[in-house]
Motif scaffolding. Structure first.
Motif, short mmCIF file in Angstrom:
data_model
loop_
_atom_site.label_atom_id
_atom_site.label_comp_id
_atom_site.label_asym_id
_atom_site.label_seq_id
_atom_site.Cartn_x
_atom_site.Cartn_y
_atom_site.Cartn_z
N LEU A 11 0.80 -1.23 0.00
CA LEU A 11 0.00 0.00 0.00
C LEU A 11 0.83 1.28 0.00
O LEU A 11 0.44 2.28 -0.60
CB LEU A 11 -1.00 0.00 1.16
CG LEU A 11 -2.07 -1.09 1.06
CD1 LEU A 11 -3.01 -1.01 2.26
CD2 LEU A 11 -2.85 -1.00 -0.24
N ILE A 44 -5.83 4.58 3.03
CA ILE A 44 -5.75 3.54 1.99
C ILE A 44 -5.82 2.15 2.62
O ILE A 44 -6.36 1.22 2.04
CB ILE A 44 -4.50 3.73 1.09
CG1 ILE A 44 -4.68 2.97 -0.24
CG2 ILE A 44 -3.23 3.31 1.78
CD1 ILE A 44 -3.60 3.26 -1.28
N LYS A 45 -5.31 2.02 3.85
CA LYS A 45 -5.43 0.74 4.56
C LYS A 45 -6.89 0.44 4.88
O LYS A 45 -7.31 -0.72 4.82
CB LYS A 45 -4.57 0.75 5.83
CG LYS A 45 -3.10 0.61 5.55
CD LYS A 45 -2.27 0.63 6.82
CE LYS A 45 -0.79 0.44 6.51
NZ LYS A 45 0.05 0.52 7.71
N PHE A 48 -8.40 -0.77 1.76
CA PHE A 48 -7.91 -2.12 1.48
C PHE A 48 -8.76 -3.18 2.18
O PHE A 48 -8.90 -4.30 1.68
CB PHE A 48 -6.44 -2.22 1.92
CG PHE A 48 -5.78 -3.51 1.56
CD1 PHE A 48 -5.31 -3.71 0.26
CD2 PHE A 48 -5.61 -4.52 2.49
CE1 PHE A 48 -4.68 -4.91 -0.08
CE2 PHE A 48 -4.99 -5.71 2.16
CZ PHE A 48 -4.52 -5.90 0.87
N ARG A 67 -8.32 -0.72 -8.29
CA ARG A 67 -9.06 -1.32 -7.19
C ARG A 67 -10.54 -1.38 -7.52
O ARG A 67 -11.02 -0.66 -8.37
CB ARG A 67 -8.83 -0.56 -5.90
CG ARG A 67 -9.25 0.89 -5.96
CD ARG A 67 -8.93 1.63 -4.68
NE ARG A 67 -7.61 2.21 -4.73
CZ ARG A 67 -7.16 3.10 -3.87
NH1 ARG A 67 -7.92 3.52 -2.90
NH2 ARG A 67 -5.96 3.59 -3.96
#
Length: 158
Positions: A11, A44-45, A48, A67
């Motif tokens: 990431l 962004i985590k 995810f 994504r």
């Protein structure tokens, strides 16, 4: 180069590439506060956890990513990025085809881009996407929403 599912440890690299790629978009719209540029590693985590991230690597370095996630019967695709040194080689098209294949049960695919993003619009049109909505964000930006029916599931529903 092969497309793989990204891992959480990817990431940081994906975020760095995202910011480099979206800098061009920011310049195009004269807006440097767009979400892809202001996104944090923490954010962004969080993405995810609910989205599937794909990556392409060259010599151990991530050079492309996209994504997607399923919302009802729609696969929402976002943040297609390719390192500027690897553009015009079909990698964006390959990433799009692969993310679509990861959500082959979806009835449709949906994404958006800015109205001045001609290269993006051209790619998406070549891949069979068509505009279905526009949304004015501010005086500088109008988002163009595009969709494509998944003919694999359409044929199963007949």
């Amino acid at each position: 180069m092969e497309i793989k599912v990204a891992k959480i440890e990817d990431l940081g690299q994906i975020l760095d590439l995202q910011k480099a790629c979206y800098l061009e978009e920011a310049e195009l719209y004269d807006d440097f506060e767009i979400p892809p540029l202001t996104q944090t590693l923490h954010s962004i985590k969080t993405d995810f956890e609910k989205e599937k991230f794909l990556k392409i690597e060259s010599d151990g370095k991530i050079i492309g990513s996209v994504r997607g996630f399923l919302e009802k019967e729609t696969c929402k695709i976002g943040r297609l990025i390719v390192d500027e040194n690897f553009r015009n080689k079909g990698l964006g098209r390959l990433l799009m085809k692969e993310i679509e294949s990861k959500f082959d049960s979806a009835e449709r695919f949906e994404l958006f881009t800015g109205h001045k993003s001609g290269r993006n619009l051209s790619l998406y049109n070549k891949l069979g996407y068509s505009e279905f909505q526009k949304k004015r964000i501010n005086e500088k930006l109008e988002l163009i929403f595009l969709e494509k029916r998944n003919y694999k599931t359409a044929n199963n529903n007949v």
